[in-house]
Scaffold this active site. Structure first.
Site, mmCIF file in Angstrom:
data_model
loop_
_atom_site.group_PDB
_atom_site.id
_atom_site.type_symbol
_atom_site.label_atom_id
_atom_site.label_comp_id
_atom_site.label_asym_id
_atom_site.label_seq_id
_atom_site.Cartn_x
_atom_site.Cartn_y
_atom_site.Cartn_z
ATOM 1 N N SER A 144 0.927 -1.200 0.060
ATOM 2 C CA SER A 144 0.064 0.030 0.050
ATOM 3 C C SER A 144 0.839 1.328 0.138
ATOM 4 C CB SER A 144 -0.762 -0.027 1.230
ATOM 5 O OG SER A 144 -1.961 0.928 0.900
ATOM 6 N N HIS A 172 -7.901 -5.314 -0.390
ATOM 7 C CA HIS A 172 -6.648 -4.717 0.050
ATOM 8 C C HIS A 172 -5.980 -5.387 1.221
ATOM 9 C CE1 HIS A 172 -3.831 -1.691 -1.009
ATOM 10 N NE2 HIS A 172 -3.884 -1.047 0.466
ATOM 11 N N ASP A 231 -8.822 -6.482 -4.612
ATOM 12 C CA ASP A 231 -8.632 -5.103 -4.362
ATOM 13 C C ASP A 231 -9.646 -4.075 -4.959
ATOM 14 O OD1 ASP A 231 -7.399 -2.834 -3.394
ATOM 15 O OD2 ASP A 231 -5.481 -3.409 -3.402
#
Length: 381
Positions: free
Chosen positions: A155, A353, A320
């Protein structure tokens, strides 16, 4: 002569530099002093070729894993880092620092401005991913680390890992980027703006000056609730909560103080973050993510990516929502076009995610094999 200060508090270590306010930010502004809080795991070997830098995501910190069974605080990547794990601390030396702008030991909006004696608040300068990486580079320089085996992050941490590969192409042998695109698209920037506005609309935000009074807990909680929605897939949400209610259906006709289970979960996660995170840091770090753009510094995205010399492992997550698989495949294609030595993997997951934080078993072989490839190559040199 440049001055450095060092100290430790439990497992966390600190270094302070830029006492003369001479650290140059990407904006061109000079800033300082800067304190960096960091933690290390394992030992540097005699060849000094086993060093791995882990960079954290938005609400992470330097405490990537527990240091021992006696360490009371769990780490955010406990399943991944430790003796015998994929980031094996019996084999590798791991270092992770809290980012510039953070609130867990490194200078950020909640830190004291030496010129006023009060927290910076919204007077803290706007920072970028590149600024975070440059501070990390300074930390390693102070620690006399001149080369590392690998830099890894997921991320926002993946953005830092990519920036490392571009800004300091000779500094590492490998890069691991998990679930992080080349840049945020309009939808991701929109999510971040709604989260920031939730914080700033809270009357307790007080233009960032709330440290001696009640802070914007509601605003930060709402921001976190939206963030949680983008981190998980709809399949996972349905599996965990479906349409189950915490209250009898009749009570829903009487008041808004009733909850579906998914609402209760979001409320809990929102207030949980409030207890450990600074609202201003949330503003600054999400804006840094918005601003991330390799082409701005190097003339074009192509020119930036062509600077990469390290072997690159890019891992995408099929479910995601925050950074969709289409963005990750675009990044794969751009890296390949730039001639980067790339390994690309897609993780089939219903966790969205958050997969890279919880599904250790799906990443173990991929990451372990990549690190062994780098390490064995280094040992042959």
């Amino acid at each position: 002569m440049e001055k450095f200060e060092f100290w430790e508090e439990g497992y966390k270590k600190f270094v302070k530099f830029a006492h003369n306010k001479d650290f140059v930010l990407e904006s061109g502004k000079k800033f300082g002093p800067i304190t960096v809080g960091y933690e290390t795991y394992g030992e540097i070997n005699k060849e000094k070729n086993n060093i791995i830098l882990i960079t954290h995501a938005l609400t992470g910190d330097s405490h990537v894993a527990k240091h021992s069974e006696d360490d009371p605080k769990p780490g955010w990547w406990d399943k991944f880092v430790g003796p015998g794990k994929m980031f094996d601390t019996n084999k590798y030396f791991i270092i992770c620092s809290n980012v510039l702008g953070g609130c867990q030991g490194t200078t950020g909006p909640s830190s004291i401005d030496p010129e006023t004696g009060k927290p910076y608040g919204a007077r803290f300068p706007i920072i970028t991913i590149k600024d975070m990486v440059n501070v990390q580079r300074k930390l390693l320089e102070v620690l006399k680390i001149e080369h590392i085996l690998c830099v890894v992050g997921g991320s926002m941490g993946g953005m830092q890992a990519l920036e490392w590969a571009v800004s300091y192409p000779d500094f590492m042998d490998g890069v691991i980027n998990i679930a992080s695109p080349l840049k945020l698209n309009a939808q991701s920037i929109a999510f971040n703006e709604v989260m920031r506005r939730a914080i700033m609309a809270d009357p307790n935000w007080n233009n960032g000056d709330y440290y001696d009074k009640t802070g914007p807990a509601q605003g930060l909680s709402i921001a976190r609730m939206l963030g949680i929605i983008t981190y998980q897939s709809d399949k996972l949400m349905d599996r965990k909560f479906n349409r189950r209610m915490k209250d009898p259906v009749e009570s829903f006709f009487e008041s808004f103080n009733t909850e579906f289970e998914v609402e209760s979960y979001l409320h809990y996660q929102g207030m949980k973050l409030v207890q450990r995170f600074d609202a201003n840091t949330y503003l600054y770090l999400t804006r840094a993510m918005d601003l991330y753009d390799l082409g701005r510094t190097y003339g074009s995205e192509d020119e930036a990516l062509r600077r990469i010399k390290a072997k690159f492992l890019l891992i995408a997550i099929t479910s995601d929502i925050l950074f969709p698989i289409s963005q990750m495949r675009y990044m794969r294609d751009r890296l390949q076009e730039a001639g980067v030595d790339l390994i690309y993997k897609e993780i089939e997951s219903d966790y969205g995610h958050d997969s890279f934080l919880v599904e250790e078993e799906k990443y173990r072989d991929i990451i372990t094999e990549f690190l062994e490839l780098l390490y064995n190559k280094e040992m042959i040199k």
